[in-house]
Write a protein that holds these residues in place. Sequence first.
Motif, PDB file in Angstrom:
ATOM      1  N   ARG A   1       0.694  -0.930   0.003  1.00 24.60           N
ATOM      2  CA  ARG A   1      -0.235   0.299   0.339  1.00 24.60           C
ATOM      3  C   ARG A   1       0.768   0.909  -0.004  1.00 24.60           C
ATOM      4  NH1 ARG A   1      -3.050  -3.561   3.487  1.00 24.60           N
ATOM      5  NH2 ARG A   1      -5.210  -3.479   2.456  1.00 24.60           N
ATOM      6  N   ARG A   2       1.701   1.489   0.460  1.00 22.62           N
ATOM      7  CA  ARG A   2       2.924   2.823   1.067  1.00 22.62           C
ATOM      8  C   ARG A   2       3.470   2.961  -0.869  1.00 22.62           C
ATOM      9  NH1 ARG A   2       3.700   4.559   5.842  1.00 22.62           N
ATOM     10  NH2 ARG A   2       5.731   5.235   4.656  1.00 22.62           N
ATOM     11  N   GLU A   3       4.211   1.406  -1.386  1.00 23.93           N
ATOM     12  CA  GLU A   3       4.079   2.246  -2.659  1.00 23.93           C
ATOM     13  C   GLU A   3       2.608   2.580  -3.326  1.00 23.93           C
ATOM     14  OE1 GLU A   3       6.414   2.086  -5.478  1.00 23.93           O
ATOM     15  OE2 GLU A   3       7.454   1.750  -3.750  1.00 23.93           O
ATOM     16  N   PHE A   4       2.069   1.210  -3.650  1.00 24.37           N
ATOM     17  CA  PHE A   4       0.955   1.869  -4.503  1.00 24.37           C
ATOM     18  C   PHE A   4       0.660   2.690  -4.468  1.00 24.37           C
ATOM     19  CE2 PHE A   4      -3.785   1.016  -5.868  1.00 24.37           C
ATOM     20  CZ  PHE A   4      -3.169   0.572  -7.419  1.00 24.37           C
ATOM     21  N   LEU A   5      -0.039   3.754  -3.127  1.00 22.53           N
ATOM     22  CA  LEU A   5      -0.757   4.656  -3.027  1.00 22.53           C
ATOM     23  C   LEU A   5       0.144   5.705  -2.498  1.00 22.53           C
ATOM     24  CD1 LEU A   5      -3.207   3.414   0.169  1.00 22.53           C
ATOM     25  CD2 LEU A   5      -3.590   3.925  -2.741  1.00 22.53           C
ATOM     26  N   ALA A   6       1.483   6.070  -3.032  1.00 19.25           N
ATOM     27  CA  ALA A   6       1.973   6.810  -3.068  1.00 19.25           C
ATOM     28  C   ALA A   6       2.179   7.373  -1.653  1.00 19.25           C
ATOM     29  CB  ALA A   6       1.860   7.735  -4.338  1.00 19.25           C
ATOM     30  N   VAL A   7       2.171   6.502  -0.383  1.00 18.85           N
ATOM     31  CA  VAL A   7       2.401   7.192   0.747  1.00 18.85           C
ATOM     32  C   VAL A   7       3.699   7.469   0.847  1.00 18.85           C
ATOM     33  CG1 VAL A   7       1.946   6.818   3.214  1.00 18.85           C
ATOM     34  CG2 VAL A   7       0.030   5.683   2.077  1.00 18.85           C
ATOM     35  N   ARG A   8       4.324   8.286   0.635  1.00 21.05           N
ATOM     36  CA  ARG A   8       6.041   8.233   0.446  1.00 21.05           C
ATOM     37  C   ARG A   8       6.198  10.226   0.670  1.00 21.05           C
ATOM     38  NH1 ARG A   8       6.007   5.481  -3.876  1.00 21.05           N
ATOM     39  NH2 ARG A   8       4.992   6.484  -5.540  1.00 21.05           N
ATOM     40  N   ARG A   9       7.448  10.295   1.358  1.00 23.69           N
ATOM     41  CA  ARG A   9       7.433  12.173   0.789  1.00 23.69           C
ATOM     42  C   ARG A   9       7.631  11.992  -0.756  1.00 23.69           C
ATOM     43  NH1 ARG A   9      12.721  13.515   4.456  1.00 23.69           N
ATOM     44  NH2 ARG A   9      12.448  16.010   3.260  1.00 23.69           N
ATOM     45  N   PRO A  10       7.658  13.411  -1.104  1.00 24.37           N
ATOM     46  CA  PRO A  10       7.658  13.928  -2.213  1.00 24.37           C
ATOM     47  C   PRO A  10       8.997  14.246  -2.938  1.00 24.37           C
ATOM     48  CG  PRO A  10       7.276  15.412  -1.055  1.00 24.37           C
ATOM     49  CD  PRO A  10       6.767  14.650  -0.090  1.00 24.37           C
ATOM     50  N   ALA A  11       8.857  13.830  -4.136  1.00 25.06           N
ATOM     51  CA  ALA A  11      10.720  13.500  -5.091  1.00 25.06           C
ATOM     52  C   ALA A  11      11.766  15.332  -4.077  1.00 25.06           C
ATOM     53  CB  ALA A  11      10.686  13.803  -6.289  1.00 25.06           C
TER      54      ALA A  11
ATOM     55  N   TRP B   1       9.972  18.872  -2.246  1.00 24.40           N
ATOM     56  CA  TRP B   1       8.800  20.091  -1.395  1.00 24.40           C
ATOM     57  C   TRP B   1       8.901  21.291  -1.934  1.00 24.40           C
ATOM     58  CZ3 TRP B   1       5.246  18.339   0.840  1.00 24.40           C
ATOM     59  CH2 TRP B   1       4.794  16.952   1.675  1.00 24.40           C
ATOM     60  N   TRP B   2       9.796  22.090  -2.697  1.00 24.21           N
ATOM     61  CA  TRP B   2      10.112  22.497  -3.350  1.00 24.21           C
ATOM     62  C   TRP B   2       9.127  22.861  -4.907  1.00 24.21           C
ATOM     63  CZ3 TRP B   2      11.003  27.389  -1.390  1.00 24.21           C
ATOM     64  CH2 TRP B   2      11.430  27.406  -0.168  1.00 24.21           C
ATOM     65  N   ARG B   3       9.519  21.589  -5.329  1.00 25.69           N
ATOM     66  CA  ARG B   3       8.532  21.025  -6.299  1.00 25.69           C
ATOM     67  C   ARG B   3       6.655  21.445  -6.941  1.00 25.69           C
ATOM     68  NH1 ARG B   3       9.832  15.923 -10.012  1.00 25.69           N
ATOM     69  NH2 ARG B   3      11.606  16.599 -10.480  1.00 25.69           N
ATOM     70  N   ALA B   4       6.601  20.052  -5.708  1.00 24.83           N
ATOM     71  CA  ALA B   4       5.694  19.768  -4.529  1.00 24.83           C
ATOM     72  C   ALA B   4       4.454  21.474  -4.847  1.00 24.83           C
ATOM     73  CB  ALA B   4       5.061  19.403  -3.951  1.00 24.83           C
ATOM     74  N   THR B   5       5.886  22.808  -3.929  1.00 25.99           N
ATOM     75  CA  THR B   5       5.193  23.753  -3.433  1.00 25.99           C
ATOM     76  C   THR B   5       4.744  25.115  -4.773  1.00 25.99           C
ATOM     77  OG1 THR B   5       5.836  23.956  -1.505  1.00 25.99           O
ATOM     78  CG2 THR B   5       5.725  25.657  -2.746  1.00 25.99           C
TER      79      THR B   5
ATOM     80  N   SER C   1       1.576  13.382  -9.819  1.00 25.35           N
ATOM     81  CA  SER C   1       1.891  12.563 -10.944  1.00 25.35           C
ATOM     82  C   SER C   1       3.743  12.970 -10.965  1.00 25.35           C
ATOM     83  CB  SER C   1       1.954  13.028 -12.508  1.00 25.35           C
ATOM     84  OG  SER C   1       1.371  13.916 -12.875  1.00 25.35           O
ATOM     85  N   ARG C   2       3.456  14.381 -10.661  1.00 22.86           N
ATOM     86  CA  ARG C   2       4.609  15.400 -10.475  1.00 22.86           C
ATOM     87  C   ARG C   2       6.087  14.991  -9.443  1.00 22.86           C
ATOM     88  NH1 ARG C   2       8.026  15.737 -14.423  1.00 22.86           N
ATOM     89  NH2 ARG C   2       8.165  18.328 -14.022  1.00 22.86           N
ATOM     90  N   THR C   3       5.113  14.320  -8.855  1.00 22.37           N
ATOM     91  CA  THR C   3       5.819  14.778  -6.894  1.00 22.37           C
ATOM     92  C   THR C   3       6.504  12.718  -6.806  1.00 22.37           C
ATOM     93  OG1 THR C   3       3.827  14.963  -5.834  1.00 22.37           O
ATOM     94  CG2 THR C   3       4.785  16.562  -6.447  1.00 22.37           C
ATOM     95  N   ASP C   4       5.165  11.784  -7.552  1.00 26.52           N
ATOM     96  CA  ASP C   4       5.960  10.942  -7.194  1.00 26.52           C
ATOM     97  C   ASP C   4       5.529  10.383  -5.254  1.00 26.52           C
ATOM     98  OD1 ASP C   4       5.995   8.054  -7.719  1.00 26.52           O
ATOM     99  OD2 ASP C   4       7.956   8.167  -7.223  1.00 26.52           O
TER     100      ASP C   4
END
Length: 219
Positions: free
Chosen positions: A66-76, A78-82, A193-196
């Motif tokens: 689930r952590r992998e499939f649902l992308a329950v992880r830190r983004p690649a 945070w600046w890009r995410a912002t 999709s962009r932050t994974d």
Amino acid sequence: MYRLKARLIGWSAFVCFFATLSYASHFSGEKPPKDVAYRWDSSILGLIQYAIVFGVVWLLTLGLDRREFLAVRRPASWWRATGIAALVLVAILVAGWAVAVFGGDPEKEQGLIPESFNSHKIAQFAAFAAIVTVVAPIVEELMFRGVGYGLLERFGRTPAVILVGIAFALTHGLVAGFPVIATFGIGLAYLRSRTDSIYPCILLHASFNAAGLAIGVAG
């Protein structure tokens, strides 16, 4: 492959069922009571609803990491995410302006934003706010940017982003507000999709809902 198809059918069936219920309620003329944010039953029913949705998420991800499939992880990044989150907010404002030009009012159509603050029912409002700003963003992101995007990504990122955004909008059962919710849904899927990662999506969703609630109360 068979299991992935079965999961995709299950997710699609959920979206169709929920969208049908939402639009049936919309076209029946049924609207939330004006004091929806100040009633215990609103929070209780909301909690039950999201518990069911979370249960569907759990069933659709049985046997998966689930952590992998649902992308329950830190983004690649945070600046890009912002940066992407800021662009999504701009897109929502543009979509909202375009809808307003034609006389649409998404917030009024949905009927969940209070028009004033009732200081005599702070506990009820706090419970409602918790559902809107915490429970809803987490569960909806797991269902759409988690399960939905995870299942559709194999068909390409662009189709996955668009389809997840449209599915998200359909389940809200809005007509005038559809372009705004679809823009938001697509933006959130693009962010995923962009932050994974699903974390930025949850934070943006929660911030958006909180801002809407705060502006409504302040008004």
